[in-house]
Design a protein around this motif. Sequence first.
Motif, PDB file in Angstrom:
ATOM      1  N   GLY A  18       0.798  -1.168   0.046  1.00 12.47           N
ATOM      2  CA  GLY A  18       0.027  -0.069   0.093  1.00 12.47           C
ATOM      3  C   GLY A  18       0.907   1.120   0.008  1.00 12.47           C
ATOM      4  N   ALA A  19       0.091   2.343   0.131  1.00 11.93           N
ATOM      5  CA  ALA A  19       0.964   3.804   0.188  1.00 11.93           C
ATOM      6  C   ALA A  19       1.628   4.002   1.193  1.00 11.93           C
ATOM      7  N   LEU A  20       1.529   3.370   2.367  1.00  8.76           N
ATOM      8  CA  LEU A  20       2.268   3.521   3.517  1.00  8.76           C
ATOM      9  C   LEU A  20       3.297   2.506   4.020  1.00  8.76           C
ATOM     10  N   CYS A  21       3.722   1.766   2.851  1.00 10.17           N
ATOM     11  CA  CYS A  21       4.570   0.584   3.168  1.00 10.17           C
ATOM     12  C   CYS A  21       5.669   0.882   3.843  1.00 10.17           C
ATOM     13  N   ASN A  22       6.479   1.885   3.734  1.00 13.37           N
ATOM     14  CA  ASN A  22       7.653   2.356   4.581  1.00 13.37           C
ATOM     15  C   ASN A  22       7.287   3.458   5.556  1.00 13.37           C
ATOM     16  N   ASP A  65      -0.346   9.772  10.663  1.00  7.87           N
ATOM     17  CA  ASP A  65      -1.405  10.774  10.727  1.00  7.87           C
ATOM     18  C   ASP A  65      -1.078  12.149  10.354  1.00  7.87           C
ATOM     19  N   LYS A  66       0.470  12.063  10.094  1.00  9.31           N
ATOM     20  CA  LYS A  66       0.901  13.397   9.419  1.00  9.31           C
ATOM     21  C   LYS A  66       0.830  13.438   7.589  1.00  9.31           C
ATOM     22  N   LEU A  67       0.402  12.319   7.248  1.00  8.25           N
ATOM     23  CA  LEU A  67       0.152  12.342   5.812  1.00  8.25           C
ATOM     24  C   LEU A  67      -0.960  12.813   5.394  1.00  8.25           C
ATOM     25  N   SER A  68      -1.268  13.493   4.222  1.00  7.82           N
ATOM     26  CA  SER A  68      -2.384  14.008   3.569  1.00  7.82           C
ATOM     27  C   SER A  68      -3.316  13.029   3.085  1.00  7.82           C
ATOM     28  N   MET A  69      -4.676  13.187   2.921  1.00  9.50           N
ATOM     29  CA  MET A  69      -5.630  12.322   2.353  1.00  9.50           C
ATOM     30  C   MET A  69      -5.042  11.902   0.889  1.00  9.50           C
ATOM     31  N   LEU A 102     -12.585   9.219   5.690  1.00 13.23           N
ATOM     32  CA  LEU A 102     -12.798   9.875   4.198  1.00 13.23           C
ATOM     33  C   LEU A 102     -13.375  11.232   4.272  1.00 13.23           C
ATOM     34  N   GLN A 103     -14.233  11.219   5.451  1.00 11.58           N
ATOM     35  CA  GLN A 103     -15.207  12.392   5.368  1.00 11.58           C
ATOM     36  C   GLN A 103     -14.315  13.520   6.353  1.00 11.58           C
ATOM     37  N   GLY A 104     -13.020  13.077   6.810  1.00  8.50           N
ATOM     38  CA  GLY A 104     -12.350  13.925   7.548  1.00  8.50           C
ATOM     39  C   GLY A 104     -12.794  14.040   9.040  1.00  8.50           C
ATOM     40  N   VAL A 160      -7.897   2.969   1.041  1.00  7.81           N
ATOM     41  CA  VAL A 160      -7.534   3.066   2.320  1.00  7.81           C
ATOM     42  C   VAL A 160      -7.110   1.787   3.297  1.00  7.81           C
ATOM     43  N   ASP A 161      -8.160   0.678   2.924  1.00  3.14           N
ATOM     44  CA  ASP A 161      -7.918  -0.573   3.326  1.00  3.14           C
ATOM     45  C   ASP A 161      -6.534  -1.170   3.001  1.00  3.14           C
TER      46      ASP A 161
END
Length: 384
Positions: free
Chosen positions: A177-181, A188-192, A336-338, A209-210
């Motif tokens: 996924g996008a957060l592998c590393n 929590d500091k990453l943007s949507m 997803l709704q913030g 997201v999953d």
Amino acid sequence: MRKKRVAVLGATGSVGINTLRVIERFPDRFEVAALTAYNNISVLQKQARRFKPDYLAFSREHFSCLKEKFGRNVDFFDVETGLAELVARRDIDIVVIAMSGAAALAPFLRAAQAGKIIAPSNKEALVMAGDIIMAEASKAGARVIPVDSEQSAIFQCLDGRKDLADLKSIHLTASGGALCNVPLAKQDKLSMRQILAHPRWRMGAKITVDSATLMNKGFEVIEAMRLFDLTADQVDVLVHPEAVIHSMVEFNDGACLAQLGVTDMRLPIQYALTYPDRLPTGLRHLDLAELKTLTFKKPDTRTFPALALAYHVAKKGGIFPAVLNAADEVAVEAFLQGKITFTSIYKVVEKVVMNFKTVKMPSLRNIQQADQESRLKAKGYLKG
């Protein structure tokens, strides 16, 4: 050869669109019998004009508009309540379940009971009630050929075999996924936008997201258990960033078979539709000399605790997979709704799962009740 008539549930999503591209490639083998969508009515209209299905399903608020355009030649179904009736029609041979969420449970089960060829990319129905669905499919002679790349890979390695006495385990691969590393403390500091930037696949927001939490891989563990009649201990997960090996099977003698291919959803979709035949896809072939390196590592469940929670649920069984799925749907939607942070998704889901009472040998009604109760509990935790 008589053309196979295909119903595509969730026709306007990425899997649905790619399914229609495959069907378009083989006009002598397939024709579109039905198309369904929830909200993307403009795309559905274009698809209906192109493929001229006999059946359309969408939300009731659009009935008057679309009946005016297609009413003379098309039967209409309410996408909220009519999909189970639609898939059971005698003139439908193949049901592609490309819709997401728990709403796929009723049509999936009915297609199984009607003895259809079912090509699911939907995980939620199998996670919630896979034992019931597969039992009904076996009873009615339905064939379930998965479209998800990982489950399709396992199916291909096993070549559809049902006698798995010599199978030791399966290895589901995950791109990470996008957060592998990304360490847990920084997630929590990453943007949507960063979280929704999957490195390999273009998918809907929820499944992306999953994938970032690795909950999607946890769902695939449960899904594989249902599809191939395995225990949780027989399903392993490996992070494989190149996403070239889509999954592997290991036998008792130590032999390991892997399915490799380019990362394009049309490959598993076409295989499901044309099985057992293998036909040219028109896609580029895998260049093994170009790969150079294939890497694998064990997933870090401290950084991605959702995968460990999914294994816990897989071993408990019963209604807990349905609880996990329902709570996750609510929590991801809130993210997803913030309304909550990324790491709060897991916290909400864990709280619902760990505070739910066990029901042994649940019926379909028990599962549906657990689904609704879990959603209410998750929403209650969100308010708190």
